[in-house]
Design an enzyme around this catalytic site. Structure first.
Site, mmCIF file in Angstrom:
data_model
loop_
_atom_site.group_PDB
_atom_site.id
_atom_site.type_symbol
_atom_site.label_atom_id
_atom_site.label_comp_id
_atom_site.label_asym_id
_atom_site.label_seq_id
_atom_site.Cartn_x
_atom_site.Cartn_y
_atom_site.Cartn_z
ATOM 1 N N HIS A 1 0.822 -1.225 0.000
ATOM 2 C CA HIS A 1 0.000 0.000 0.000
ATOM 3 C C HIS A 1 0.846 1.261 0.000
ATOM 4 O O HIS A 1 0.381 2.319 -0.398
ATOM 5 C CB HIS A 1 -0.876 0.057 1.258
ATOM 6 C CG HIS A 1 -1.768 -1.118 1.419
ATOM 7 N ND1 HIS A 1 -2.547 -1.604 0.415
ATOM 8 C CD2 HIS A 1 -2.020 -1.905 2.499
ATOM 9 C CE1 HIS A 1 -3.244 -2.644 0.855
ATOM 10 N NE2 HIS A 1 -2.931 -2.853 2.120
ATOM 11 N N GLU B 1 -3.627 2.688 1.522
ATOM 12 C CA GLU B 1 -3.052 3.185 0.253
ATOM 13 C C GLU B 1 -3.433 4.650 0.051
ATOM 14 O O GLU B 1 -2.596 5.482 -0.326
ATOM 15 C CB GLU B 1 -3.560 2.346 -0.930
ATOM 16 C CG GLU B 1 -2.989 2.824 -2.266
ATOM 17 C CD GLU B 1 -3.588 2.106 -3.474
ATOM 18 O OE1 GLU B 1 -3.860 0.896 -3.388
ATOM 19 O OE2 GLU B 1 -3.796 2.780 -4.502
ATOM 20 N N SER C 1 -4.784 -10.403 -2.419
ATOM 21 C CA SER C 1 -3.972 -10.751 -1.253
ATOM 22 C C SER C 1 -4.263 -12.171 -0.756
ATOM 23 O O SER C 1 -3.939 -12.510 0.372
ATOM 24 C CB SER C 1 -4.234 -9.731 -0.145
ATOM 25 O OG SER C 1 -5.625 -9.544 0.012
HETATM 26 S S1 SF4 Z 1 -3.455 -4.504 -6.768
HETATM 27 FE FE1 SF4 Z 1 -1.467 -5.391 -6.605
HETATM 28 S S2 SF4 Z 1 -0.462 -4.837 -8.506
HETATM 29 FE FE2 SF4 Z 1 -2.214 -3.546 -8.293
HETATM 30 S S3 SF4 Z 1 -1.444 -1.759 -7.305
HETATM 31 FE FE3 SF4 Z 1 -2.178 -3.051 -5.697
HETATM 32 S S4 SF4 Z 1 -0.431 -4.201 -5.081
HETATM 33 FE FE4 SF4 Z 1 0.083 -3.303 -7.010
#
Ligand code: SF4
Length: 667
Positions: free
Chosen positions: A71, A123, A259
């Site tokens: 994130h 994030e 995840s």
């Molecule tokens: S979903 Fe996975 S690949 Fe896409 S931004 Fe998030 S961590 Fe990165």
């Protein structure tokens, strides 16, 4: 009933990368703190705890390794961790880092930064921290409707947002705000996963969405599946599965959040298998087995610098997407498509094509698998040429241009050189005649390191000729009528290729008439039908005849000519005993010296010359011996008599017809 696993289920590129880093630490038996749970999956977090990878709060971390999650975090957090002397292991997804940079750029330009994303999501919190000025987070349509500013704004998007939510929000914002820039930073992995899950969900009765209950991307995945009408169960582990859910169910789909580790997905599939057996439904069990195979295939091992097969799923002017049975589709950048010049990618490739591609990178900065068709084609072409060189089998190539000393030919995209002396069995003055021709070629020299391929068309022609030669000698028979091509003319005849072997038509066998040179009858490269007259295998000689398959003018000479008649002819040869006169091509008669004139002739050349047109009277015909006796003297007598009759008749006022009736007609 079927069990269908959606493509792109499970770890995305960013999570997979972070988890590899964690597994490395575990392998090296190094302990580490993660700044919050490494992924939103309690089972995986618990498993890692046993290996010394512990989720901790910012202020609880005092020393050692600290892992920053996919994130990402703000620059202030990094500064503080550094100031505490911690060893920072940054696992921020490169795609999230890109959003950080774009958000910072927007605020540095003095615009208000709008983040389309979930309030309080780590994030989004991280992105906010990279902005210097005002920031506004908009989570849904309602919030978009209620927000207004007269400042210029720039927009970025939380990577795991759904397409629908982003489109709806941006529509509203565009209708009332001054938007300077809009970066749709939705992650491609999310898009692919959601699209694949929706496609499966639309065709099943029940959709199982596997992932942490607190995982934002898994919740959104469940939402996407619900939106297409599937009954959705969001589960974290296999233990939550209930047999009752699947009563009277034909199809079950499975997808998993970014995840969700592979082992949890496999456990769910395995549990489904058990449930099916309990339900005593063999058909379901079989399908589940297939489902498991599909799942394993989805995670097939893919290595860089290898060639794999894939199916083209999308073609546009910048790139081509190829399904290679991997977690995500691979990308062929347009400059990696082909060695051949093209105007549009569709000139080279179209959706649905099965192609071979070279894996350049498993993950670029944005987590994409980067492929090259151009490179795969070149490697395959070299392998093909190398194989042809080793086995001495022929290859096909199109001549593209004339160069010094020969021509260049293209063999599956590889350029090879054909020396002029290896282009044909005979000398060809203008090599341009080969341009555009598809030739069979033999590889006579190969140096892959120097990019050097030397080819010979002549060797192939020689081999073909040798094969034909054997066949011709084995089958040829006297009397046969066969086809051939005139290859060479000489004073004494024409050589004809009748299949790897040249036979000779002697000048006397070219035609029934007398000729001075074969070129009067045939030309080089002319196709002819000939009769085999003689075969001498020991000396390797074959005599052919062209005139033998044409009508012999002597055959019906008796019908055409009558003894006593006067006809036109041409002197073709003078000899001491007379003159040969041709009355039609192929028929000559002899005017004996005594029949040339009423006067004494001691040498025919004194009164005649070759080429003279003369009137001759037929004295005798011997068709069997092909002889005809002619007389110029008698023909002159006839003529004189005729004139006397005509003159006499004119004087008497009587016509010749009246005097002699049909006397002349009967001759
Ligand atoms: S979903 Fe996975 S690949 Fe896409 S931004 Fe998030 S961590 Fe990165």
């Amino acid at each position: 009933m079927e069990l269908i696993i959606a493509d792109h289920s499970g770890f995305c590129f960013g999570v997979s990368k972070a988890m590899k880093t964690i597994e490395n630490l575990v392998e090296k038996k190094q302990k580490a703190y993660t700044l919050g749970p490494i992924i939103h999956n309690p089972q995986e977090v618990e498993r890692l705890k046993h290996f010394g990878i512990t989720a901790a709060d910012f202020y609880d971390i005092k020393d050692g390794n600290v892992v920053i999650r996919t994130h990402g975090v703000g620059p202030d957090v990094i500064e503080q961790l550094e100031s505490r002397g911690l060893n920072i292991i940054d696992c921020t997804c490169p795609l999230v880092k890109r959003v950080h940079k774009l958000a910072a750029d927007i605020s540095n330009k003095g615009y208000l930064t709008i983040i389309i994303g979930d309030h309080n999501h780590p994030e989004v919190e991280g992105i906010k921290s990279w902005c210097n000025g005002d920031v506004k987070v908009i989570e849904n349509v309602e919030e978009a409707k209620n927000f207004y500013t007269n400042k210029r704004v720039g927009v970025v998007v939380q990577t795991t947002q759904t397409e629908e939510n982003v489109e709806n929000i941006i529509d509203i914002l565009q209708s009332k705000l001054d938007i300077a820039v809009f970066h749709n930073t939705r992650c491609k992995a999310t898009l692919e996963r959601q699209t694949a899950a929706a496609a499966v969900a639309a065709n099943v009765d029940i959709m199982l969405v596997i992932g942490g209950k607190n995982s934002s991307n898994t919740k959104k995945l469940a939402q996407v599946c619900q939106n297409v009408g599937a009954k959705v169960y969001h589960i974290e582990t296999a233990t939550e599965l209930k047999k009752d859910w699947f009563k009277s169910t034909d199809k079950v789909g499975i997808t998993a959040g970014a995840s969700t580790p592979d082992w949890i997905i496999k456990e769910v599939i395995s549990k489904m298998d058990e449930l099916n057996k309990d339900m005593d439904n063999k058909e379901i069990a079989t399908n589940e087995e297939e489902g498991e195979i599909i799942y394993e295939d989805t995670f097939a091992d893919l290595k860089e610098d290898t060639i794999v097969e894939g199916t083209v799923v999308k073609v546009d002017n910048n790139e081509v997407l190829v399904n290679i049975g991997y977690k995500s589709d691979g990308i062929i950048p347009i400059n990696e498509l082909s060695n051949v010049a093209f105007e549009s990618p569709e000139d080279i490739i179209k959706v649905g094509d099965k192609i071979q591609v070279y894996v350049i990178k498993l993950e670029d900065n944005e987590g994409n698998v980067i492929l090259s068709k151009k490179k795969a084609d070149a490697i395959n072409a070299w392998n093909f040429i190398e194989q042809a060189y080793n086995s001495q089998n022929g290859v096909e190539g199109v001549v593209t241009e004339v160069v010094k000393g020969g021509v260049l030919a293209n063999i599956n995209g590889i350029k090879g050189f054909i020396p002029a002396s290896h282009l044909d069995l005979k000398y060809v003055p203008d090599l341009n005649v080969f341009v555009g021709q598809n030739l069979k070629l033999q590889v006579i020299e190969l140096d892959r390191k120097k990019n050097r391929v030397v080819l010979s068309h002549k060797n192939i022609l020689e081999k073909e000729r040798e094969r034909l030669k054997e066949k011709t000698w084995a089958t040829i028979k006297e009397g046969q009528i066969i086809k051939g091509v005139v290859k060479r003319l000489t004073d004494f005849g024409a050589f004809v290729d009748i299949g790897g072997v040249d036979g000779l038509i002697h000048i006397s066998d070219l035609t029934w008439q007398k000729i001075k040179h074969p070129s009067e009858i045939v030309t080089e490269e002319q196709e002819v039908e000939v009769q085999v007259l003689r075969v001498d295998k020991e000396r390797g000689r074959i005599s052919l005849g062209l005139k033998q398959i044409m009508p012999n003018p002597w055959d019906d000479v008796d019908k055409k000519y009558k003894v006593g008649s006067v006809i036109d002819g041409k002197v073709v040869k003078l000899v001491s005993f007379g003159a040969f006169v041709e009355v039609e091509p192929g028929i000559e008669g002899l005017v004996h010296i005594s029949q040339i004139s009423k006067d004494h002739v001691s040498n025919p050349e004194d009164v005649l010359k070759t080429g003279d047109n003369v009137k001759v009277k037929i004295m005798d015909i011997n068709a069997k011996e092909k002889r005809m006796s002619l007389s110029i003297k008698e023909a002159q007598d006839e003529n004189e008599n005729k004139q006397i009759y005509e003159n006499t008749n004119e004087n008497n006022g009587v016509t010749i017809g009246e005097m002699v009736g049909d006397l002349f007609d009967k001759k």
